[in-house]
Design a protein around this motif. Structure first.
Motif, PDB file in Angstrom:
ATOM      1  N   SER A  31       0.831  -1.205   0.000  1.00  0.00           N
ATOM      2  CA  SER A  31       0.000   0.000   0.000  1.00  0.00           C
ATOM      3  C   SER A  31       0.870   1.261   0.000  1.00  0.00           C
ATOM      4  O   SER A  31       0.821   2.064  -0.911  1.00  0.00           O
ATOM      5  CB  SER A  31      -0.942   0.007   1.207  1.00  0.00           C
ATOM      6  OG  SER A  31      -1.788   1.128   1.203  1.00  0.00           O
ATOM      7  N   PHE A  32       1.681   1.432   1.059  1.00  0.00           N
ATOM      8  CA  PHE A  32       2.621   2.545   1.122  1.00  0.00           C
ATOM      9  C   PHE A  32       3.685   2.233   2.161  1.00  0.00           C
ATOM     10  O   PHE A  32       3.610   1.208   2.847  1.00  0.00           O
ATOM     11  CB  PHE A  32       1.913   3.868   1.453  1.00  0.00           C
ATOM     12  CG  PHE A  32       1.318   3.926   2.838  1.00  0.00           C
ATOM     13  CD1 PHE A  32       2.043   4.454   3.893  1.00  0.00           C
ATOM     14  CD2 PHE A  32       0.031   3.471   3.094  1.00  0.00           C
ATOM     15  CE1 PHE A  32       1.519   4.511   5.180  1.00  0.00           C
ATOM     16  CE2 PHE A  32      -0.509   3.527   4.365  1.00  0.00           C
ATOM     17  CZ  PHE A  32       0.233   4.050   5.406  1.00  0.00           C
ATOM     18  N   GLU A  33       4.674   3.114   2.289  1.00  0.00           N
ATOM     19  CA  GLU A  33       5.754   2.875   3.237  1.00  0.00           C
ATOM     20  C   GLU A  33       6.320   4.191   3.751  1.00  0.00           C
ATOM     21  O   GLU A  33       6.193   5.236   3.104  1.00  0.00           O
ATOM     22  CB  GLU A  33       6.865   2.045   2.583  1.00  0.00           C
ATOM     23  CG  GLU A  33       7.504   2.735   1.392  1.00  0.00           C
ATOM     24  CD  GLU A  33       8.411   1.808   0.598  1.00  0.00           C
ATOM     25  OE1 GLU A  33       9.226   1.089   1.217  1.00  0.00           O
ATOM     26  OE2 GLU A  33       8.316   1.820  -0.650  1.00  0.00           O
ATOM     27  N   LYS A  81      11.226   8.119  -2.283  1.00  0.00           N
ATOM     28  CA  LYS A  81      11.033   8.450  -3.690  1.00  0.00           C
ATOM     29  C   LYS A  81      10.982   7.191  -4.555  1.00  0.00           C
ATOM     30  O   LYS A  81      10.337   7.166  -5.599  1.00  0.00           O
ATOM     31  CB  LYS A  81      12.154   9.366  -4.175  1.00  0.00           C
ATOM     32  CG  LYS A  81      12.121  10.775  -3.594  1.00  0.00           C
ATOM     33  CD  LYS A  81      13.209  11.641  -4.218  1.00  0.00           C
ATOM     34  CE  LYS A  81      13.118  13.069  -3.732  1.00  0.00           C
ATOM     35  NZ  LYS A  81      14.164  13.932  -4.356  1.00  0.00           N
ATOM     36  N   THR A  82      11.729   6.155  -4.116  1.00  0.00           N
ATOM     37  CA  THR A  82      11.770   4.898  -4.840  1.00  0.00           C
ATOM     38  C   THR A  82      11.297   3.784  -3.922  1.00  0.00           C
ATOM     39  O   THR A  82      11.753   3.680  -2.779  1.00  0.00           O
ATOM     40  CB  THR A  82      13.200   4.591  -5.329  1.00  0.00           C
ATOM     41  OG1 THR A  82      13.665   5.688  -6.117  1.00  0.00           O
ATOM     42  CG2 THR A  82      13.227   3.320  -6.160  1.00  0.00           C
ATOM     43  N   LYS A  83      10.416   2.942  -4.409  1.00  0.00           N
ATOM     44  CA  LYS A  83       9.818   1.880  -3.602  1.00  0.00           C
ATOM     45  C   LYS A  83      10.889   1.005  -2.948  1.00  0.00           C
ATOM     46  O   LYS A  83      11.826   0.547  -3.611  1.00  0.00           O
ATOM     47  CB  LYS A  83       8.912   1.024  -4.492  1.00  0.00           C
ATOM     48  CG  LYS A  83       8.154  -0.075  -3.754  1.00  0.00           C
ATOM     49  CD  LYS A  83       7.233  -0.815  -4.705  1.00  0.00           C
ATOM     50  CE  LYS A  83       6.501  -1.951  -4.016  1.00  0.00           C
ATOM     51  NZ  LYS A  83       5.598  -2.680  -4.958  1.00  0.00           N
ATOM     52  N   VAL A  84      10.762   0.812  -1.641  1.00  0.00           N
ATOM     53  CA  VAL A  84      11.595   0.002  -0.744  1.00  0.00           C
ATOM     54  C   VAL A  84      13.074   0.393  -0.729  1.00  0.00           C
ATOM     55  O   VAL A  84      13.900  -0.295  -0.119  1.00  0.00           O
ATOM     56  CB  VAL A  84      11.458  -1.527  -1.006  1.00  0.00           C
ATOM     57  CG1 VAL A  84      10.006  -1.953  -0.972  1.00  0.00           C
ATOM     58  CG2 VAL A  84      12.134  -1.962  -2.291  1.00  0.00           C
ATOM     59  N   VAL A  97      15.516   2.681   0.885  1.00  0.00           N
ATOM     60  CA  VAL A  97      15.596   3.624   1.994  1.00  0.00           C
ATOM     61  C   VAL A  97      16.598   4.743   1.729  1.00  0.00           C
ATOM     62  O   VAL A  97      16.547   5.798   2.368  1.00  0.00           O
ATOM     63  CB  VAL A  97      15.940   2.909   3.322  1.00  0.00           C
ATOM     64  CG1 VAL A  97      14.812   1.982   3.735  1.00  0.00           C
ATOM     65  CG2 VAL A  97      17.256   2.161   3.218  1.00  0.00           C
ATOM     66  N   SER A  98      17.517   4.531   0.789  1.00  0.00           N
ATOM     67  CA  SER A  98      18.465   5.595   0.453  1.00  0.00           C
ATOM     68  C   SER A  98      17.788   6.751  -0.272  1.00  0.00           C
ATOM     69  O   SER A  98      18.363   7.831  -0.394  1.00  0.00           O
ATOM     70  CB  SER A  98      19.609   5.045  -0.407  1.00  0.00           C
ATOM     71  OG  SER A  98      19.137   4.595  -1.666  1.00  0.00           O
ATOM     72  N   SER A  99      16.545   6.546  -0.731  1.00  0.00           N
ATOM     73  CA  SER A  99      15.801   7.605  -1.414  1.00  0.00           C
ATOM     74  C   SER A  99      14.879   8.371  -0.462  1.00  0.00           C
ATOM     75  O   SER A  99      14.081   9.191  -0.904  1.00  0.00           O
ATOM     76  CB  SER A  99      14.971   7.019  -2.556  1.00  0.00           C
ATOM     77  OG  SER A  99      13.892   6.230  -2.071  1.00  0.00           O
ATOM     78  N   ALA A 100      15.002   8.109   0.847  1.00  0.00           N
ATOM     79  CA  ALA A 100      14.116   8.721   1.832  1.00  0.00           C
ATOM     80  C   ALA A 100      14.341  10.230   1.943  1.00  0.00           C
ATOM     81  O   ALA A 100      15.475  10.701   2.002  1.00  0.00           O
ATOM     82  CB  ALA A 100      14.312   8.069   3.197  1.00  0.00           C
ATOM     83  N   VAL A 101      13.240  10.986   1.975  1.00  0.00           N
ATOM     84  CA  VAL A 101      13.262  12.442   2.105  1.00  0.00           C
ATOM     85  C   VAL A 101      12.354  12.835   3.263  1.00  0.00           C
ATOM     86  O   VAL A 101      11.203  12.388   3.337  1.00  0.00           O
ATOM     87  CB  VAL A 101      12.788  13.130   0.801  1.00  0.00           C
ATOM     88  CG1 VAL A 101      12.775  14.635   0.973  1.00  0.00           C
ATOM     89  CG2 VAL A 101      13.667  12.730  -0.374  1.00  0.00           C
TER      90      VAL A 101
END
Length: 215
Positions: free
Chosen positions: A123-125, A150-153, A155-159
């Protein structure tokens, strides 16, 4: 046996308030009690919608949770995952803390395949980063910010969602129903230790409903 989690929450605005609450918490919990928090949570909902009717009230989301403790564990496959089920909150009944059923079990193998076998889909994360402390082995305190990916799963794309907002959550260890009132009293005593820095409150039970909101 069903177990229940008691909790209180509060919001902190700005780094000055955040630093003040961390200083107070370290003083209360001890210098060795604080560690960095980096948690990934993926929310799943039923793949097939339940038809409109009373049975729909039984539909609930499930969560996959993992702690990231090293660069190695940033990879999705290199982490320990837990399946978390948070039930609907109980009526307040004069209590001043949130109370709801809580189940958390360790998983292994392909967790996405496992969720699919349960009839659930992504669903979301979110990611939470901040600090984690423990108080007398009874309470788990987190001071954290929420991040979107920003990118599914990945975590380096977390903002970060809001750079100025920090959330403090105080959660009890899961306890049997007969110990809920005793644990609620413990949370209220802890709340007094933070007076003047942050106001810890219980969340409206309507906001903690674990129901699926079908469109």
């Amino acid at each position: 046996m069903a177990t229940y989690e008691c909790s209180l929450q509060g919001l902190i605005v700005g780094s000055t308030e955040k630093n003040a609450i961390i200083e107070r918490l370290v003083g209360i919990c001890g210098n060795d009690s604080m560690i960095d928090l980096f948690q990934h949570e993926i929310v799943f909902s039923p793949t097939v919608q339940t038809p409109v009717g009373p049975a729909r009230n039984d539909d609930a989301v499930l969560r996959l949770q993992s702690r990231i403790n090293s660069e190695h564990e940033k990879s999705f496959k290199n982490r320990q995952w837990y399946l978390c089920m948070q039930g609907h909150p109980e009526p307040q009944r004069g209590r001043t803390v949130s109370v709801r059923p809580h189940v958390r079990v360790e998983l292994s193998g392909d967790v996405f395949r496992y969720m699919k076998s349960l009839g659930y889909s992504y669903s979301f994360e979110v990611v939470r980063k901040g600090h984690l402390l423990a108080y007398e082995r009874l309470l788990r305190i987190t001071v954290s910010q929420v991040y979107k990916l920003k990118t599914k799963v990945d975590v380096s794309s977390a903002v970060v969602v809001d750079e100025d907002i920090w959330m403090i959550e105080v959660n009890s260890t899961p306890v049997p129903q007969e110990q809920v009132n005793q644990m609620a009293e413990q949370l209220n005593k802890f709340k007094l230790l933070l007076n003047g820095i942050v106001d810890l409150e219980y969340v409206d039970t309507r906001a903690l409903q674990n129901k699926i909101h079908y469109t």
